[in-house]
Design a protein around this motif. Structure first.
Motif, PDB file in Angstrom:
ATOM      1  N   TRP A  92      28.060   9.404 -10.115  1.00  0.00           N
ATOM      2  CA  TRP A  92      27.769   8.817 -11.435  1.00  0.00           C
ATOM      3  C   TRP A  92      27.344   7.358 -11.300  1.00  0.00           C
ATOM      4  CZ3 TRP A  92      30.921   4.893 -13.766  1.00  0.00           C
ATOM      5  CH2 TRP A  92      30.525   4.541 -15.066  1.00  0.00           C
TER       6      TRP A  92
ATOM      7  N   VAL B  90      32.214   4.535 -23.388  1.00  0.00           N
ATOM      8  CA  VAL B  90      33.250   5.486 -23.805  1.00  0.00           C
ATOM      9  C   VAL B  90      32.779   6.915 -23.515  1.00  0.00           C
ATOM     10  CG1 VAL B  90      34.517   6.433 -25.777  1.00  0.00           C
ATOM     11  CG2 VAL B  90      34.252   3.962 -25.543  1.00  0.00           C
TER      12      VAL B  90
ATOM     13  N   THR C 265      29.218  -0.215 -25.448  1.00  0.00           N
ATOM     14  CA  THR C 265      30.569   0.334 -25.518  1.00  0.00           C
ATOM     15  C   THR C 265      30.541   1.827 -25.804  1.00  0.00           C
ATOM     16  OG1 THR C 265      31.403  -1.777 -26.319  1.00  0.00           O
ATOM     17  CG2 THR C 265      32.798   0.128 -26.691  1.00  0.00           C
ATOM     18  N   LEU C 266      29.657   2.229 -26.736  1.00  0.00           N
ATOM     19  CA  LEU C 266      29.565   3.655 -27.060  1.00  0.00           C
ATOM     20  C   LEU C 266      29.151   4.447 -25.820  1.00  0.00           C
ATOM     21  CD1 LEU C 266      27.972   3.453 -30.618  1.00  0.00           C
ATOM     22  CD2 LEU C 266      30.320   4.109 -30.036  1.00  0.00           C
TER      23      LEU C 266
ATOM     24  N   ILE D 199      34.684   9.506 -20.964  1.00  0.00           N
ATOM     25  CA  ILE D 199      35.085  10.853 -21.392  1.00  0.00           C
ATOM     26  C   ILE D 199      34.487  11.895 -20.451  1.00  0.00           C
ATOM     27  CG2 ILE D 199      34.794  12.598 -23.206  1.00  0.00           C
ATOM     28  CD1 ILE D 199      34.948  10.288 -25.242  1.00  0.00           C
TER      29      ILE D 199
ATOM     30  N   ALA E 219      32.596  10.778  -9.383  1.00  0.00           N
ATOM     31  CA  ALA E 219      32.587   9.397  -9.872  1.00  0.00           C
ATOM     32  C   ALA E 219      31.586   8.552  -9.092  1.00  0.00           C
ATOM     33  CB  ALA E 219      33.993   8.803  -9.764  1.00  0.00           C
TER      34      ALA E 219
ATOM     35  N   LEU F 192      33.748  11.528 -17.466  1.00  0.00           N
ATOM     36  CA  LEU F 192      34.349  11.393 -16.132  1.00  0.00           C
ATOM     37  C   LEU F 192      35.840  11.716 -16.114  1.00  0.00           C
ATOM     38  CD1 LEU F 192      32.746   8.129 -14.704  1.00  0.00           C
ATOM     39  CD2 LEU F 192      32.499  10.419 -13.758  1.00  0.00           C
ATOM     40  N   ALA F 193      36.392  12.118 -17.272  1.00  0.00           N
ATOM     41  CA  ALA F 193      37.835  12.380 -17.342  1.00  0.00           C
ATOM     42  C   ALA F 193      38.237  13.385 -16.265  1.00  0.00           C
ATOM     43  CB  ALA F 193      38.209  12.898 -18.730  1.00  0.00           C
ATOM     44  N   GLY F 194      39.170  12.975 -15.422  1.00  0.00           N
ATOM     45  CA  GLY F 194      39.664  13.858 -14.370  1.00  0.00           C
ATOM     46  C   GLY F 194      38.683  14.092 -13.239  1.00  0.00           C
ATOM     47  N   ALA F 195      37.607  13.311 -13.183  1.00  0.00           N
ATOM     48  CA  ALA F 195      36.579  13.523 -12.156  1.00  0.00           C
ATOM     49  C   ALA F 195      37.122  13.190 -10.767  1.00  0.00           C
ATOM     50  CB  ALA F 195      35.373  12.639 -12.454  1.00  0.00           C
ATOM     51  N   ASP F 196      36.616  13.892  -9.754  1.00  0.00           N
ATOM     52  CA  ASP F 196      37.022  13.568  -8.380  1.00  0.00           C
ATOM     53  C   ASP F 196      36.145  12.436  -7.842  1.00  0.00           C
ATOM     54  OD1 ASP F 196      34.616  14.764  -7.866  1.00  0.00           O
ATOM     55  OD2 ASP F 196      35.464  16.566  -6.940  1.00  0.00           O
TER      56      ASP F 196
END
Lengths: 131, 126
Positions: free
Chosen positions: B58, B41, B37-38, B45, B55, B47-51
């Motif tokens: 990744w 998360v 989980t860590l 974070i 993504a 990937l926040a706003g990743a195109d």
């Protein structure tokens, strides 16, 4: 099976509310909330596998204020369930049942979940360049 | 007095229908989910706003795909064990309880397989 006239345990409303009880209820509630949240995770993964158009639709929903609100709720639910889950694992070893300890570890789990949620969102937003 | 031996009774499990497996697997998956989980998360974070391209890249990394599939397996196993207890606690009619459990377990399996399939499709470059 008939219940007959056997004594029943008191209803929930009878008990005086206590932190340990609230936190226990929150553990279950956050678990159920996270189960609902998995649908978004699966949706996001399926959209990513489907291609650019689908991915942009889901990213758009997540970027909407309501999407962000859900994500904020799920972040907290995840951290709370994680922190309180560790508290449960400690209980499984037979430790931490003294009233003081149980109350204090409860406060600790709640505080840690809030701090971790705030930290995660600060780091997330700064990674996006303060969007 | 029962004529069955203690071992026979333990094997038969009686009206409890199951032993400690539910409890134990919930703990095993819980422990596995702490690091997973860590990591998840942290990844979300990052990937926040990743195109789309970021993504995809990744998820195409072998380490990511492997950890995602393990995360999916542990998450949905843990989830259906937890939801099972919730249903058993609040749904009292025997018929509706069994139906709810089947529906919930089926939905959990469907979500898990869909998630794992999506990971593999992206990772293997579909």
């Amino acid at each position: 099976m008939s219940n007959g006239d056997r004594p029943l345990s008191p209803h929930l409303q009878i008990y005086a509310w206590q932190w340990t009880m609230v936190l226990s209820i929150l553990h279950r509630a956050s678990g159920v909330g996270l189960a609902i949240g998995t649908v978004l995770m699966v949706w996001w993964l399926l959209a990513l596998s489907d291609g650019l158009a689908s991915f942009d639709i889901v990213q758009g929903l997540v970027a909407h204020w309501f999407g962000k609100l859900c994500l904020l709720g799920w972040t907290w639910a995840l951290f709370y369930h994680l922190c309180n889950g560790i508290r449960h694992l400690a209980w499984d070893t037979g430790r931490g049942f003294e009233l003081d300890t149980a109350r204090n570890t409860g406060y600790l789990a709640l505080a840690a979940s809030i701090v971790l949620t705030v930290l995660a969102w600060i780091v997330g937003y700064s990674a996006m360049g303060g969007m | 007095m029962s004529l069955r031996s203690p071992l026979g009774r333990a094997r038969g499990l009686g009206s409890a229908k199951s032993g400690t497996e539910h409890f134990w697997m919930q703990r095993v998956t819980a422990v596995a989910l702490i690091p997973l989980t860590l990591w998840f998360v942290y990844s979300v974070i990052a990937l926040a706003g990743a195109d789309y391209a970021t993504a995809t890249a990744w998820l195409q990394a072998p380490m990511t795909a492997v950890l995602m599939i393990v995360l999916i397996a542990a998450t949905f196993h843990h989830m259906q064990l937890g939801l099972q207890v919730v249903i058993e606690d609040y749904v009292h009619g025997e018929g509706i309880k069994i139906a709810s459990l089947m529906l919930m377990k089926g939905a959990s399996l469907l979500l898990a397989v869909a998630a794992a399939f999506a990971v593999l499709k992206v990772s293997l470059g579909g």
